[in-house]
Design a protein around this motif. Structure first.
Motif, PDB file in Angstrom:
ATOM      1  N   THR A 159      31.920  42.563  35.384  1.00 39.52           N
ATOM      2  CA  THR A 159      32.458  41.209  35.422  1.00 39.52           C
ATOM      3  C   THR A 159      31.338  40.188  35.282  1.00 39.52           C
ATOM      4  O   THR A 159      30.170  40.493  35.526  1.00 39.52           O
ATOM      5  CB  THR A 159      33.214  40.935  36.744  1.00 39.52           C
ATOM      6  OG1 THR A 159      32.310  41.119  37.840  1.00 39.52           O
ATOM      7  CG2 THR A 159      34.406  41.860  36.913  1.00 39.52           C
ATOM      8  N   LYS A 212      36.804  48.575  37.898  1.00 36.74           N
ATOM      9  CA  LYS A 212      35.598  47.957  37.347  1.00 36.74           C
ATOM     10  C   LYS A 212      34.716  49.004  36.667  1.00 36.74           C
ATOM     11  O   LYS A 212      34.065  48.711  35.656  1.00 36.74           O
ATOM     12  CB  LYS A 212      34.852  47.191  38.430  1.00 36.74           C
ATOM     13  CG  LYS A 212      35.618  45.944  38.858  1.00 36.74           C
ATOM     14  CD  LYS A 212      34.892  45.129  39.886  1.00 36.74           C
ATOM     15  CE  LYS A 212      35.711  43.893  40.256  1.00 36.74           C
ATOM     16  NZ  LYS A 212      35.061  43.085  41.286  1.00 36.74           N
ATOM     17  N   GLU A 232      40.756  37.163  32.572  1.00 39.13           N
ATOM     18  CA  GLU A 232      41.694  37.911  33.417  1.00 39.13           C
ATOM     19  C   GLU A 232      43.092  37.309  33.338  1.00 39.13           C
ATOM     20  O   GLU A 232      44.068  37.997  33.115  1.00 39.13           O
ATOM     21  CB  GLU A 232      41.199  37.892  34.864  1.00 39.13           C
ATOM     22  CG  GLU A 232      42.145  38.486  35.877  1.00 39.13           C
ATOM     23  CD  GLU A 232      42.088  39.999  35.907  1.00 39.13           C
ATOM     24  OE1 GLU A 232      42.976  40.582  36.528  1.00 39.13           O
ATOM     25  OE2 GLU A 232      41.170  40.597  35.336  1.00 39.13           O
TER      26      GLU A 232
END
Length: 198
Positions: free
Chosen positions: A28, A55, A168
């Motif tokens: 991220t 992730k 997102e």
């Protein structure tokens, strides 16, 4: 912003593109931009530390060669096992705290630009001196000026397809509190955009 920071970190690291790289929080924000840029420019080996299965999967999709879950308290040991006899030439450190002793003597360098753990990387001057390592702190007004100077080139990277903007969700401005909650819980895999009501 994440892409501009990533490009500035890469410039500061002076990668030779034949080196092994560790990117922390690689799925991220700045870490995701670093993972994309380093992998697509052809580093020898890209190791990623990412928190949790979702992730970790994102870091793999961004072309990391191997991924370690940094939510595991034993992640430094897992990293050592993954590396085997190889060492890491460049560490992009955004987690801080305890670090794995995996840097290449005489040329290993760590670029510290955050401490998600709550404390900077636990490296002493003696660690650096006795092994010939380099620590580069990436903060302050001069650093931020360099980041700002990279914005146009970052947009060009995105247009050229070298850097993907990871979004997102897009939420109405009335859900700003929900966006903050998601960020505090470290749930999103990309940016959350707040859209003003029309």
């Amino acid at each position: 912003m994440g892409g501009s920071v990533a490009r500035t970190l890469l410039d500061s690291a002076a990668l030779t593109w034949t080196e092994t790289v560790l990117i922390e929080a690689a799925a991220t924000g700045v870490g995701a931009a670093l993972t994309q840029l380093v992998a697509r420019r052809g580093a020898h080996r890209v190791l990623a530390a990412a928190g949790g299965p979702a992730k970790a999967e994102r870091a793999r999709k961004l072309d990391a060669d191997e991924v370690i879950d940094h939510n595991d308290p034993e992640w430094p040991a897992r990293l050592r096992e993954t590396l085997g006899a190889i060492s890491v030439d460049v560490v992009f450190d955004s987690i801080g705290g305890e670090t794995a002793d995996v840097m290449t003597p005489l040329r290993g360098r760590m670029l510290g630009y955050g401490f998600l753990s709550g404390a900077p990387a636990q490296l002493s001057a003696m660690d650096l001196i006795t092994r010939g390592l380099t620590f580069v702190g990436c903060a302050g007004p001069q650093w931020l000026a360099r980041v700002a100077a990279e914005r146009a080139a970052t947009l060009e990277s995105a247009v050229a397809g070298e850097l993907e903007a990871l979004v997102e969700s897009v939420l109405p401005l009335t859900q700003a509190s929900e966006a903050h909650r998601l960020l505090e819980d470290r749930v999103p895999l990309g940016k959350i955009i707040l859209r003003p009501d029309t």
